[in-house]
Design an enzyme around this catalytic site. Structure first.
Site, PDB file in Angstrom:
ATOM      1  N   THR A  13      15.894 -19.958  26.430  1.00 59.02           N
ATOM      2  CA  THR A  13      16.233 -20.807  27.569  1.00 59.02           C
ATOM      3  C   THR A  13      15.056 -21.712  27.922  1.00 59.02           C
ATOM      4  OG1 THR A  13      15.485 -19.181  29.226  1.00 59.02           O
ATOM      5  CG2 THR A  13      17.771 -19.019  28.463  1.00 59.02           C
ATOM      6  N   GLY A  14      15.378 -22.845  28.539  1.00 60.11           N
ATOM      7  CA  GLY A  14      14.328 -23.788  28.907  1.00 60.11           C
ATOM      8  C   GLY A  14      13.495 -24.197  27.719  1.00 60.11           C
ATOM      9  N   SER A  15      14.174 -24.580  26.628  1.00 63.94           N
ATOM     10  CA  SER A  15      13.465 -24.718  25.347  1.00 63.94           C
ATOM     11  C   SER A  15      13.387 -26.135  24.817  1.00 63.94           C
ATOM     12  CB  SER A  15      14.129 -23.816  24.300  1.00 63.94           C
ATOM     13  OG  SER A  15      15.538 -23.993  24.275  1.00 63.94           O
ATOM     14  N   GLY A  18       7.409 -27.462  25.401  1.00 61.76           N
ATOM     15  CA  GLY A  18       6.438 -26.420  25.721  1.00 61.76           C
ATOM     16  C   GLY A  18       6.578 -25.142  24.924  1.00 61.76           C
ATOM     17  N   ILE A  19       6.307 -24.026  25.592  1.00 64.30           N
ATOM     18  CA  ILE A  19       6.372 -22.719  24.945  1.00 64.30           C
ATOM     19  C   ILE A  19       7.768 -22.455  24.404  1.00 64.30           C
ATOM     20  CG2 ILE A  19       6.254 -20.229  25.362  1.00 64.30           C
ATOM     21  CD1 ILE A  19       4.016 -20.841  27.417  1.00 64.30           C
ATOM     22  N   TYR A 154       5.184 -18.555  42.798  1.00 65.63           N
ATOM     23  CA  TYR A 154       5.285 -18.475  41.339  1.00 65.63           C
ATOM     24  C   TYR A 154       4.837 -17.106  40.851  1.00 65.63           C
ATOM     25  CZ  TYR A 154       4.000 -19.371  36.438  1.00 65.63           C
ATOM     26  OH  TYR A 154       3.875 -19.306  35.068  1.00 65.63           O
TER      27      TYR A 154
END
Length: 264
Positions: A13-15, A18-19, A154
């Site tokens: 997810t969120g790919s 970045g990482i 966070y």
């Protein structure tokens, strides 16, 4: 060690950057079919192209949707009802003083960083258990152990991810499904680059130099004295997703450059 994930389907997810994107590339390079996700169509298409360029012949699919809410997670599971590997990487971060953070931001951070992983793990773990094999990884942070005073909301979510990963690993004991969290330290992702861009413009230094100075000022316990690369973090994630990591579960795997000052 040769990691072979041929025949496995991995969702990160969120790919789109970045990482997350580095992890998708790493998993595809190990032979897995991969699913990239983002809220924005253009970002998904760009990420798919980047994976195919990095790994010729990669089997890559995309999902466009907002996973910070229940409806988005349901749509993803409907589109991709089964995965063998789930990497819960989606996350937001911001530097903000505790006294300026409204309730809405606390809830947004929790929904995005924590509940997206909770919902997807709940949706996918059952089938992993039935087949006797699966990998779930939460991308947490050293900030989950070393709560930053300027990003308390966070840090709270990153601690929560470690707790969920550990508890779920125990819940799935003996099933062949492992659950771990990976704790990056300061990492030179697009998000960090954006945070430091004003300093780059002000000093005329490279982004690597500015990031190293940031680490030495704000994470003085760092042993590597620099920001990690996204690939360095992704290498740990790919290992945690591998066949070879079958005895690694319930762990908080640090890729923090030694920021957390402990031997345990």
């Amino acid at each position: 060690m040769k990691i072979d994930l041929s025949g496995k389907l991995a969702l990160v997810t969120g790919s789109a950057a970045g990482i997350g994107l580095a992890t998708v590339k790493g998993l595809a390079g190990a032979g897995a079919s991969v699913i990239v996700s983002s809220r924005h169509e253009a970002n998904v298409r760009d990420a798919e192209a980047a994976v195919r360029k990095a790994v010729p012949g990669a089997q890559v699919q995309g999902f466009v949707g907002d996973l910070s809410n229940d409806a988005g997670c349901e749509a993803l599971v409907k589109a991709h009802p089964r995965v063998d590997i789930l990497v819960n990487n989606l996350g937001v971060f911001a530097q903000e003083d505790f006294f300026s953070i409204p309730d809405s931001e606390w809830l947004r951070f929790f929904e995005t960083n924590v509940m997206s992983g909770v919902r997807l793990s709940r949706a996918y773990a059952g089938a992993m258990v039935k087949q006797g094999w699966g990998r779930i990884v939460f991308i947490s942070s050293e900030s989950g152990l070393n709560i930053p005073s300027d990003m308390i909301h966070y840090g709270m979510t990153k601690t929560a991810q470690i707790a969920v990963a550990r508890g779920l690993a125990k819940r799935l004991a003996g099933t062949g499904v492992t659950v771990n969290s990976v704790l990056p330290g300061p990492t030179l992702s697009e998000g960090v680059e954006a945070m430091l861009k004003d300093e780059v413009a002000k000093t005329g230094q490279s982004i690597e130099e500015v990031a190293a100075a940031f680490v030495q000022q704000h994470r003085a316990s760092s042993i590597i004295r620099r920001a990690a690369s996204v690939d360095e973090v992704a290498n740990m994630v790919v290992y945690a997703c591998s066949q070879q990591a079958s005895a690694t579960t319930g762990a908080a795997l640090r890729v923090d450059g030694g920021v957390v000052d402990t031997i345990a």
